[in-house]
Design a protein around this motif. Structure first.
Motif, PDB file in Angstrom:
ATOM      1  N   VAL A 249       0.851  -1.214   0.087  1.00  0.00           N
ATOM      2  CA  VAL A 249      -0.030  -0.109   0.090  1.00  0.00           C
ATOM      3  C   VAL A 249       1.102   1.226  -0.069  1.00  0.00           C
ATOM      4  O   VAL A 249       1.709   1.514   0.769  1.00  0.00           O
ATOM      5  N   GLN A 250       0.536   2.050  -1.113  1.00  0.00           N
ATOM      6  CA  GLN A 250       1.483   3.282  -1.094  1.00  0.00           C
ATOM      7  C   GLN A 250       0.688   4.518  -0.773  1.00  0.00           C
ATOM      8  O   GLN A 250       1.316   5.547  -0.236  1.00  0.00           O
ATOM      9  N   VAL A 267      -9.904   3.806  -0.553  1.00  0.00           N
ATOM     10  CA  VAL A 267      -9.331   3.016  -1.696  1.00  0.00           C
ATOM     11  C   VAL A 267      -7.829   3.099  -1.253  1.00  0.00           C
ATOM     12  O   VAL A 267      -7.271   4.110  -1.235  1.00  0.00           O
ATOM     13  N   PHE A 268      -7.201   1.786  -1.439  1.00  0.00           N
ATOM     14  CA  PHE A 268      -5.889   1.516  -0.950  1.00  0.00           C
ATOM     15  C   PHE A 268      -5.106   1.447  -2.641  1.00  0.00           C
ATOM     16  O   PHE A 268      -5.500   0.741  -3.306  1.00  0.00           O
ATOM     17  N   TRP A 269      -4.153   2.693  -2.752  1.00  0.00           N
ATOM     18  CA  TRP A 269      -3.553   2.651  -4.006  1.00  0.00           C
ATOM     19  C   TRP A 269      -2.170   1.985  -3.900  1.00  0.00           C
ATOM     20  O   TRP A 269      -1.486   2.068  -2.935  1.00  0.00           O
ATOM     21  N   GLY A 270      -1.561   1.525  -5.090  1.00  0.00           N
ATOM     22  CA  GLY A 270      -0.341   1.038  -5.095  1.00  0.00           C
ATOM     23  C   GLY A 270       0.048   0.390  -6.313  1.00  0.00           C
ATOM     24  O   GLY A 270      -0.736   0.322  -7.205  1.00  0.00           O
ATOM     25  N   GLY A 310       2.577  -5.790 -11.573  1.00  0.00           N
ATOM     26  CA  GLY A 310       3.252  -4.636 -12.493  1.00  0.00           C
ATOM     27  C   GLY A 310       2.458  -3.561 -12.796  1.00  0.00           C
ATOM     28  O   GLY A 310       2.914  -2.740 -13.367  1.00  0.00           O
ATOM     29  N   ARG A 311       1.241  -3.659 -12.415  1.00  0.00           N
ATOM     30  CA  ARG A 311       0.292  -2.583 -12.920  1.00  0.00           C
ATOM     31  C   ARG A 311      -0.528  -1.709 -11.447  1.00  0.00           C
ATOM     32  O   ARG A 311      -0.585  -2.561 -10.588  1.00  0.00           O
ATOM     33  N   SER A 312      -0.589  -0.602 -11.633  1.00  0.00           N
ATOM     34  CA  SER A 312      -1.121   0.285 -10.459  1.00  0.00           C
ATOM     35  C   SER A 312      -2.565  -0.188 -10.337  1.00  0.00           C
ATOM     36  O   SER A 312      -3.373  -0.626 -11.332  1.00  0.00           O
ATOM     37  N   ALA A 313      -3.062  -0.150  -9.103  1.00  0.00           N
ATOM     38  CA  ALA A 313      -4.439  -0.469  -8.766  1.00  0.00           C
ATOM     39  C   ALA A 313      -5.082   0.203  -7.615  1.00  0.00           C
ATOM     40  O   ALA A 313      -3.940   0.617  -6.707  1.00  0.00           O
TER      41      ALA A 313
END
Length: 440
Positions: A249-250, A267-270, A310-313
């Motif tokens: 988690v970023q 929403v948890f982005w990374g 490898g993809r942002s989500a």
């Protein structure tokens, strides 16, 4: 190079795994082997350099191609590469992102940073530096420079998929064919002993452009493709899709007002480190240990749907749980968190690594304290044997045992880049001190 830049590049996006995708590669090797000149040649021959830029690097009626990549004033003044210089160019078949890694031993940390996100490594070997001419026995291979061996080992340890040796400056030796044969024999023997899978060994002259963009027929007995043609055919690094789901988690987006995408939840982005995430799958939150179900997954454009490694989500959970930057969302029960870690380490700090020292360890976006329990060995760059050692000097590669202040979910680096890679950071100077690759 900052610690954050190092870790972001270490865990940067993998690619789609086909030759239609941009290839990210680095040039590396020993000092003055011609790395910057090779990149300059590729830029010029691919028409990626404007005429005024080319005129700006003219010296004494000829073009000093190395100056096209030396961006720092200290680099131009000293004629050396210090930081990694990234350049972009393309051919009719492919796009490329190329990094010029420093050859000096003291800048090994920058080479490691560049290699950690590379699909391929072109290791240059300067034919004029090797004692092939003094060897009357053609069957005996030349002795390789230590930095050539070190950079090759580091690229191999960092799982760079394609390693190409480019034997440079063969235009400057009397017996180019004999030199190429002996150097190739030395490279093959070294690679076999180190367990390195070599993609190709190509004779080139970066200065003249021979076997770079244009194939020079019947030269040095080599019949394979030129370097650029070879690069056009190399695969990009496949994402860790077969590894269980792992997501660092970023950033936490708090209660988005867009109810159609997040249902009012955080929403948890990374970036998905491994596996795939989709709505309905169960996840475990570390270090908290709670479990939840994924309610929705958003891609980088906030469109719902599964997202792979490898993809942002952006991930929305079915219930409110305590999740912050630095936490991990993982497939439940797959990885047992550990507080003791056996690892291979590339030591990058000027201060030696000794037992008892405490560092910050960065995994994904999570920081924990790590104490060096013991140094168990050091890899001799010349012989490739692991020798007894109780400390590691700058630029050494060795084996260590770390004690973690808090448990981390770790898999061997050979299995998972995201869960197997850590960076050690000096607690006082905040300099990147070591690149840690977890072992089984």
């Amino acid at each position: 190079m900052t610690t954050v830049e190092t870790q972001e590049r270490t865990t940067s996006a993998a690619h789609d795994g086909d030759t239609g995708t941009a290839l990210r590669f680095i040039t590396c090797g020993s000092v003055d082997d011609g790395k910057s000149t090779l990149i300059g040649r590729l830029l010029v021959d691919s028409k990626a350099v404007l005429q005024d830029q080319l005129a700006g690097v003219q010296r004494g009626g000829t073009h000093d191609l190395a100056l096209l990549t030396d961006g720092l004033s200290a680099e131009r003044e000293q004629g050396i590469t210090i930081d990694v210089a990234y350049r972009y160019f393309s051919t009719a078949k492919r796009k490329f992102i190329i990094g010029d890694a420093p050859g000096h031993e003291q800048y090994t940390r920058n080479m490691v940073t560049a290699a950690s996100s590379a699909d391929a490594a072109v290791v240059l070997v300067d034919a004029t530096k090797l004692p092939w001419a003094k060897n009357a026995n053609a069957a005996e291979p030349a002795e390789l420079l230590l930095q050539t061996r070190r950079h090759t080992l580091l690229a191999h340890l960092l799982r760079v998929q394609s390693i190409v040796f480019a034997v440079n400056k063969l235009d400057a030796v009397d017996d180019a064919t004999g030199a190429f044969e002996r150097i190739s024999a030395a490279l093959r023997a070294f690679a076999e002993a180190a367990g390195v899978q070599v993609t190709a060994i190509v004779p080139i002259s970066a200065l003249e452009g021979w076997n770079v963009a244009e194939k020079r027929a019947d030269w040095c007995g080599y019949t394979g493709p030129g370097l650029l043609e070879l690069l056009e055919s190399l695969p990009v690094t496949a994402p860790d899709q077969a590894v269980p789901f792992a997501f660092p988690v970023q950033w936490v987006e708090k209660f988005s007002s867009s109810s159609d995408t997040s249902q009012g939840r955080r929403v948890f982005w990374g970036r998905v480190g491994s596996g795939q995430v989709e709505a309905g799958q169960a996840v475990e939150i570390l270090p908290g240990g709670q479990t939840a179900t994924v309610a929705q997954v958003l891609d980088h454009a906030r469109q719902p749907g599964p997202v792979g490694a490898g993809r942002s989500a952006g991930i929305v959970l079915d219930r409110e749980v305590d999740v912050s930057r630095g936490d991990w969302l993982l497939a439940p029960g797959v990885v047992e968190p550990v507080r003791e870690l056996k690892a291979t380490i590339a030591w990058l700090d000027d201060e030696p690594l000794v037992a008892g020292r405490v560092y910050w360890a960065l995994q994904g976006h999570r920081w924990v304290k790590a104490k060096v329990q013991r140094v168990t060995g050091r890899i001799h760059i010349g012989t490739l044997e692991t020798e007894a050692a109780d400390r590691l000097e700058a630029n050494a590669i060795g084996e260590v045992v770390l004690a973690l202040q808090q448990p981390l979910a770790v898999l061997p680096y050979a299995q998972s880049r995201s869960l197997g890679a850590l960076v050690l950071v000096d607690t006082a100077s905040h300099r990147t001190a070591g690149a840690v690759l977890a072992k089984a």
